[in-house]
Design a protein around this motif. Structure first.
Motif, PDB file in Angstrom:
ATOM      1  N   UNK A 210     -34.033  22.274  46.915  1.00 15.11           N
ATOM      2  CA  UNK A 210     -34.010  21.884  45.507  1.00 15.11           C
ATOM      3  C   UNK A 210     -33.789  20.391  45.318  1.00 15.11           C
ATOM      4  N   UNK A 211     -34.055  19.596  46.354  1.00 13.28           N
ATOM      5  CA  UNK A 211     -34.101  18.159  46.208  1.00 13.28           C
ATOM      6  C   UNK A 211     -32.830  17.404  46.542  1.00 13.28           C
ATOM      7  N   UNK A 212     -31.755  18.091  46.902  1.00 12.83           N
ATOM      8  CA  UNK A 212     -30.510  17.401  47.258  1.00 12.83           C
ATOM      9  C   UNK A 212     -30.559  16.933  48.709  1.00 12.83           C
ATOM     10  N   UNK A 213     -29.793  15.871  49.006  1.00 12.24           N
ATOM     11  CA  UNK A 213     -29.748  15.348  50.372  1.00 12.24           C
ATOM     12  C   UNK A 213     -28.330  15.168  50.886  1.00 12.24           C
ATOM     13  N   UNK A 214     -27.322  15.470  50.067  1.00 10.88           N
ATOM     14  CA  UNK A 214     -25.939  15.342  50.522  1.00 10.88           C
ATOM     15  C   UNK A 214     -25.025  16.215  49.676  1.00 10.88           C
ATOM     16  N   UNK A 215     -23.858  16.488  50.212  1.00  5.44           N
ATOM     17  CA  UNK A 215     -22.824  17.194  49.471  1.00  5.44           C
ATOM     18  C   UNK A 215     -21.464  16.719  49.972  1.00  5.44           C
ATOM     19  N   UNK A 216     -20.425  16.952  49.179  1.00  6.68           N
ATOM     20  CA  UNK A 216     -19.079  16.500  49.520  1.00  6.68           C
ATOM     21  C   UNK A 216     -18.152  17.705  49.540  1.00  6.68           C
ATOM     22  N   UNK A 217     -17.366  17.814  50.613  1.00  4.37           N
ATOM     23  CA  UNK A 217     -16.360  18.862  50.735  1.00  4.37           C
ATOM     24  C   UNK A 217     -15.013  18.271  50.341  1.00  4.37           C
ATOM     25  N   UNK A 218     -14.449  18.745  49.251  1.00  4.08           N
ATOM     26  CA  UNK A 218     -13.173  18.221  48.764  1.00  4.08           C
ATOM     27  C   UNK A 218     -12.004  18.920  49.444  1.00  4.08           C
ATOM     28  N   UNK A 219     -10.825  18.312  49.270  1.00  3.65           N
ATOM     29  CA  UNK A 219      -9.636  18.808  49.943  1.00  3.65           C
ATOM     30  C   UNK A 219      -9.275  20.226  49.500  1.00  3.65           C
ATOM     31  N   UNK A 242      -6.822  21.043  56.026  1.00  5.71           N
ATOM     32  CA  UNK A 242      -6.244  19.897  55.328  1.00  5.71           C
ATOM     33  C   UNK A 242      -6.617  18.609  56.043  1.00  5.71           C
ATOM     34  N   UNK A 243      -6.262  17.465  55.442  1.00  9.68           N
ATOM     35  CA  UNK A 243      -6.773  16.172  55.895  1.00  9.68           C
ATOM     36  C   UNK A 243      -6.412  15.841  57.333  1.00  9.68           C
ATOM     37  N   UNK A 244      -5.303  16.330  57.802  1.00 10.53           N
ATOM     38  CA  UNK A 244      -4.898  15.995  59.155  1.00 10.53           C
ATOM     39  C   UNK A 244      -5.896  16.498  60.189  1.00 10.53           C
ATOM     40  N   UNK A 245      -6.694  17.493  59.824  1.00 16.66           N
ATOM     41  CA  UNK A 245      -7.684  18.058  60.748  1.00 16.66           C
ATOM     42  C   UNK A 245      -9.096  17.527  60.523  1.00 16.66           C
ATOM     43  N   UNK A 246      -9.284  16.615  59.567  1.00 18.74           N
ATOM     44  CA  UNK A 246     -10.647  16.253  59.172  1.00 18.74           C
ATOM     45  C   UNK A 246     -11.430  15.540  60.268  1.00 18.74           C
ATOM     46  N   UNK A 261     -19.133  12.516  57.598  1.00 15.01           N
ATOM     47  CA  UNK A 261     -18.213  11.393  57.669  1.00 15.01           C
ATOM     48  C   UNK A 261     -17.112  11.595  56.639  1.00 15.01           C
ATOM     49  N   UNK A 262     -15.926  11.055  56.953  1.00  9.72           N
ATOM     50  CA  UNK A 262     -14.786  11.147  56.047  1.00  9.72           C
ATOM     51  C   UNK A 262     -14.849   9.992  55.064  1.00  9.72           C
ATOM     52  N   UNK A 263     -14.810  10.295  53.776  1.00 11.46           N
ATOM     53  CA  UNK A 263     -14.810   9.288  52.719  1.00 11.46           C
ATOM     54  C   UNK A 263     -13.555   9.472  51.874  1.00 11.46           C
ATOM     55  N   UNK A 264     -13.402   8.593  50.880  1.00 11.55           N
ATOM     56  CA  UNK A 264     -12.241   8.691  49.994  1.00 11.55           C
ATOM     57  C   UNK A 264     -12.267   9.986  49.186  1.00 11.55           C
ATOM     58  N   UNK A 265     -13.472  10.495  48.890  1.00 12.43           N
ATOM     59  CA  UNK A 265     -13.585  11.708  48.078  1.00 12.43           C
ATOM     60  C   UNK A 265     -13.398  12.972  48.899  1.00 12.43           C
ATOM     61  N   UNK A 266     -13.683  12.902  50.185  1.00 15.39           N
ATOM     62  CA  UNK A 266     -13.616  14.090  51.026  1.00 15.39           C
ATOM     63  C   UNK A 266     -14.485  13.921  52.248  1.00 15.39           C
ATOM     64  N   UNK A 267     -15.058  15.002  52.741  1.00 18.54           N
ATOM     65  CA  UNK A 267     -16.001  14.930  53.870  1.00 18.54           C
ATOM     66  C   UNK A 267     -17.413  15.025  53.308  1.00 18.54           C
TER      67      UNK A 267
END
Length: 271
Positions: A210-219, A242-246, A261-267
């Motif tokens: 459906x045209x997407x190329x990325x997604x973000x996994x939040x905490x 949790x973040x310690x395992x990211x 990759x790990x970003x400020x928003x999540x993975x």
């Protein structure tokens, strides 16, 4: 007792039979018997001399057939793509993703940044039987929905729509979904194999169609994509680490073919 069938033995037998015929038969009978005996001996000799060549031809043909069979088996498609009558659900998924790509190409010819999703459940039925299905579109300033028509000849047409929910028109804000706190596992690899793999692989395939190329996994376990410059949750991952395992979780994703990759928003996972 095994007979020694050689040309010399057969020649001796032939001479004995000929002598016997000459001694016992007279006139036309002798001539007919001699012709028959020589004809049978000639046929036997031909078969004896040709037998090695016939056996060699048969062995060569058998080896060639076995080699062709092995080559066909090696060139056969993987079991994943061998669809049988019992693989209805898999066939429907592949068909749905194929049609999703066609719809994306059709809509993006007019709106290059568009992404979309089906509004109703089981869009496979519309694809198989023909009919009208509604989709929600994102990245289009003037429209938020569209009706997709699919006929029995697999032709696709589209009517763009603008809808206004009644609660929004009345000034009411829709209530946001409450997501309960997530529980964290100790081993990211175990979490991915038991809970994450099936959800993420299906979601990546669907979003890509459906045209997407990325997604973000939040905490909190929400899986979000950007639609109309805002994040929209598409799935929730139970017991998301949790973040310690990211950092370890990113390695797990990469070992399984997902760019992460790990970003400020999540993975962030991209493809």
């Amino acid at each position: 007792m095994k007979n020694d069938k050689t040309p010399w033995n057969s020649l001796g037998l032939l001479i004995g039979v000929v002598v016997a015929i000459i001694s016992l038969a007279q006139g036309r009978l002798r001539t007919g018997l001699l012709i028959a005996v020589f004809a049978l001996w000639g046929i036997w000799m031909a078969a004896f001399l040709l037998s090695p060549h016939i056996k060699h031809y048969r062995r060569t043909r058998a080896r060639r057939q076995q080699a062709e069979k092995r080559q066909r088996e090696e060139n056969a498609p993987p079991e994943l793509f061998r669809l049988t009558e019992t693989d209805g659900s898999l066939a429907e998924q592949l068909l749905l993703r194929h049609v999703n790509h066609r719809i994306s190409a059709y809509l993006r010819s007019a709106y290059p940044d568009l992404t979309w999703e089906w509004c109703g459940k089981k869009p496979e039925k519309i694809i198989l039987q023909g009919g009208v299905g509604r989709i929600r579109v994102f990245g289009v300033p003037d429209f938020d929905h569209a009706d997709i028509r699919i006929d029995q000849q697999a032709n696709i047409s589209c009517d763009m729509l603008k809808t206004v929910p009644l609660n929004t028109a009345g000034g009411q804000e829709p209530a946001e979904d409450k997501v309960p706190p997530n529980k964290q596992p100790v081993d990211p690899q175990v979490w991915y194999e038991v809970q994450g793999r099936k959800v993420l692989e299906a979601l990546v395939a669907d979003l890509n169609s459906r045209g997407h190329s990325r997604m973000v996994l939040h905490e909190n376990g929400d899986v979000c994509v950007t639609e109309n410059k805002a994040e929209a949750a598409k799935e929730h991952l139970a017991n998301f680490p949790e973040k310690v395992y990211w950092d370890r979780l990113v390695q797990v994703f990469e070992r399984n073919g997902l760019a992460a990759e790990v970003t400020a928003a999540g993975i962030q996972i991209s493809w």
